[in-house]
Design an enzyme around this catalytic site. Structure first.
Site, PDB file in Angstrom:
ATOM      1  N   HIS A 149       8.554  23.254 -20.155  1.00 15.61           N
ATOM      2  CA  HIS A 149       8.579  23.865 -21.481  1.00 15.61           C
ATOM      3  C   HIS A 149      10.006  24.206 -21.915  1.00 15.61           C
ATOM      4  O   HIS A 149      10.660  25.018 -21.268  1.00 15.61           O
ATOM      5  CB  HIS A 149       7.728  25.139 -21.418  1.00 15.61           C
ATOM      6  CG  HIS A 149       7.653  25.902 -22.687  1.00 15.61           C
ATOM      7  ND1 HIS A 149       8.076  27.199 -22.792  1.00 15.61           N
ATOM      8  CD2 HIS A 149       7.201  25.547 -23.920  1.00 15.61           C
ATOM      9  CE1 HIS A 149       7.873  27.627 -24.032  1.00 15.61           C
ATOM     10  NE2 HIS A 149       7.344  26.648 -24.732  1.00 15.61           N
ATOM     11  N   HIS A 158      14.897  26.241 -30.792  1.00 15.03           N
ATOM     12  CA  HIS A 158      13.602  26.871 -31.022  1.00 15.03           C
ATOM     13  C   HIS A 158      13.602  27.786 -32.239  1.00 15.03           C
ATOM     14  O   HIS A 158      12.766  27.664 -33.131  1.00 15.03           O
ATOM     15  CB  HIS A 158      13.179  27.659 -29.769  1.00 15.03           C
ATOM     16  CG  HIS A 158      11.838  28.305 -29.911  1.00 15.03           C
ATOM     17  ND1 HIS A 158      11.662  29.547 -30.503  1.00 15.03           N
ATOM     18  CD2 HIS A 158      10.590  27.893 -29.557  1.00 15.03           C
ATOM     19  CE1 HIS A 158      10.377  29.863 -30.492  1.00 15.03           C
ATOM     20  NE2 HIS A 158       9.704  28.875 -29.926  1.00 15.03           N
TER      21      HIS A 158
HETATM   22  O1  G3P Z   1       4.725  23.083 -27.723  1.00  9.52           O
HETATM   23  C1  G3P Z   1       4.207  24.126 -26.979  1.00  9.52           C
HETATM   24  C2  G3P Z   1       4.991  25.402 -27.186  1.00  9.52           C
HETATM   25  O2  G3P Z   1       6.347  25.109 -27.030  1.00  9.52           O
HETATM   26  C3  G3P Z   1       4.754  26.049 -28.499  1.00  9.52           C
HETATM   27  O3  G3P Z   1       5.370  27.304 -28.610  1.00  9.52           O
HETATM   28  O4  G3P Z   1       7.093  28.813 -29.458  1.00  9.52           O
HETATM   29  O5  G3P Z   1       7.322  27.834 -27.210  1.00  9.52           O
HETATM   30  O6  G3P Z   1       7.636  26.408 -29.214  1.00  9.52           O
HETATM   31  P1  G3P Z   1       6.919  27.588 -28.615  1.00  9.52           P
HETATM   32 MG    MG Z   2       7.882  24.434 -28.350  1.00 17.27          MG
END
Ligand code: G3P
Ligand code: MG
Length: 251
Positions: A17, A59
């Site tokens: 992630h 992000h």
């Molecule tokens: O794509 C899954 C996840 O990354 C979504 O949440 O806020 O971490 O981008 P975020």
């Molecule tokens: Mg994400």
């Protein structure tokens, strides 16, 4: 452990992630390299547009958390963003990691042979524009030797706008914090190939209903192997984790 069983759909069971964001600064080349070193075969990362319409990997809408600067990504030119240090906030050893263009990340993924989930993370008001721009970028520059990325977004508008410009077989996923009751209608209307959702809001009947229709279901952010095990038992295909090393042997 179920992480070794092949996952339905194009992504493996374990997806890093924002890269290996538990041990390297999120969405940086260092985080993607570390994910690879820790054994991950795929990374997820977030893309948005700079003020001059380039696709950057970041992000947040603002620079405060990662670059310790005031200002919004959409107000900066890409040439200036690419100099900003987004590593030092995480740890001094990462000072010098900078914001990247999607194009550069594609080059690294090609080098490492890694799969990807590209999240469209549009700044407010730029949903369709962001989806279109990323779709064109994938169509024009995605490395020929890599499997196509999975694209995903919390924004239906971004996914809908991207659809006609993506390579034909690109898998699209809606991201939900809470899977809505009418999820099947959205899957149909947006021609979705998968559902991504917040792990802790998912219940077993919803998970099983999605999986029964052979729709890959992926959950974020799962850092606890016991939670991952439960989700895999429900039929979840993949998890997004900040700590791939908790699930995989190193390379
Ligand atoms: O794509 C899954 C996840 O990354 C979504 O949440 O806020 O971490 O981008 P975020
Ligand atoms: Mg994400």
């Amino acid at each position: 452990m179920t992480t070794s069983a092949p996952a339905p759909g194009p992504l493996p069971r374990i997806v890093a992630h924002r890269g290996a964001s538990g041990s390297a600064p999120e969405n940086t080349l260092a985080a993607f390299r570390r994910a690879h070193a820790l054994g991950a075969a795929a990374v997820e990362f977030d893309c948005k547009l700079s003020g001059d319409g380039r696709i950057v990997v970041h992000h947040d809408e603002t620079l405060r958390r990662t670059a310790r600067l005031e200002g919004r990504i959409r107000d900066w030119q890409a040439a200036d963003l690419l100099h900003l240090d987004v590593g030092a906030w995480f740890a001094s050893e990462f000072a010098g990691e900078t914001i990247q263009l999607l194009r550069n990340v594609m080059v690294l993924l090609d080098e490492l042979g890694m799969q990807a989930n590209i999240e469209f993370k549009p700044c407010a008001g730029l949903e369709a524009e962001t989806g279109r721009a990323i779709a064109h970028e994938i169509a024009d520059y995605w490395p020929a030797h890599l499997p196509l990325p999975v694209v995903s977004s919390f924004s239906q508008a971004a996914l809908a706008a991207a659809a006609e410009f993506l390579p034909a077989k690109t898998a699209k996923a809606m991201i939900w914090r809470h899977v809505p009751k009418n999820w099947a209608e959205s899957v149909e209307r947006l021609s979705l190939d998968a559902v991504h959702c917040l792990a802790y809001s998912l219940d077993e009947p919803t998970a099983r209903a999605i999986v029964e229709r052979s729709i890959p279901l992926r959950c974020f952010t799962v850092n606890d192997p016991a939670v991952a095990e439960r989700l895999f038992d429900w039929g979840v295909s993949s998890i997004f984790t900040d700590f791939p090393e908790r699930f995989l042997p190193p390379r």
